[in-house]
Design a protein around this motif. Structure first.
Motif, short mmCIF file in Angstrom:
data_model
loop_
_atom_site.label_atom_id
_atom_site.label_comp_id
_atom_site.label_asym_id
_atom_site.label_seq_id
_atom_site.Cartn_x
_atom_site.Cartn_y
_atom_site.Cartn_z
N ASN A 31 54.38 27.92 -4.13
CA ASN A 31 53.05 27.98 -3.51
C ASN A 31 52.57 29.40 -3.69
O ASN A 31 53.26 30.34 -3.30
CB ASN A 31 53.09 27.59 -2.04
CG ASN A 31 51.69 27.53 -1.46
OD1 ASN A 31 51.06 28.55 -1.24
ND2 ASN A 31 51.21 26.33 -1.24
N GLU A 33 50.16 30.97 -2.27
CA GLU A 33 49.50 31.61 -1.12
C GLU A 33 50.47 32.10 -0.04
O GLU A 33 50.11 32.94 0.75
CB GLU A 33 48.50 30.63 -0.51
CG GLU A 33 47.38 30.30 -1.48
CD GLU A 33 46.43 29.26 -0.93
OE1 GLU A 33 46.53 28.93 0.26
OE2 GLU A 33 45.59 28.78 -1.70
N ASP A 34 51.66 31.56 0.01
CA ASP A 34 52.61 31.99 1.02
C ASP A 34 54.03 31.72 0.52
O ASP A 34 54.23 31.27 -0.59
CB ASP A 34 52.36 31.28 2.37
CG ASP A 34 52.39 29.76 2.25
OD1 ASP A 34 53.20 29.23 1.47
OD2 ASP A 34 51.59 29.11 2.94
N CYS A 43 50.54 18.63 -2.25
CA CYS A 43 49.42 19.22 -2.99
C CYS A 43 49.03 18.39 -4.21
O CYS A 43 47.85 18.23 -4.50
CB CYS A 43 49.78 20.63 -3.47
SG CYS A 43 50.14 21.79 -2.15
#
Length: 83
Positions: A31, A33-34, A43
């Motif tokens: 991922n 974003e994190d 997703c």
């Protein structure tokens, strides 16, 4: 884990892949974003678009890419889709 799809069932042994081939869950459960891990289906849906590949496209890119990079593991369709 058994993945059922149009190409035929794919048996994936998470314990072997996680234990023998990688030490970092984020190698597969990525991922951008994190640093959390996610299941692919959270997703990647059945159909994709230009922003997010379909689940099948994501699996093919991730799995085949790793197999090719390491020079190990199947890359031909009927090697994974064998059941």
């Amino acid at each position: 884990m058994m993945f059922q799809n149009k190409g035929g069932k794919v048996l994936f042994t998470h314990s072997i892949h996680a234990g023998d081939y990688t030490e970092d869950c984020l190698d597969c459960h990525h991922n951008i974003e994190d640093d959390e891990t996610y299941n692919c289906s959270e997703c990647h849906e059945d159909t994709g678009d230009e922003d997010m590949p379909s689940r099948a496209d994501a699996f093919h890119t991730q799995c085949k890419g790793c197999h090719e990079e390491l020079g190990a593991g199947p890359v031909e369709c009927n090697s994974c889709h064998s059941l």
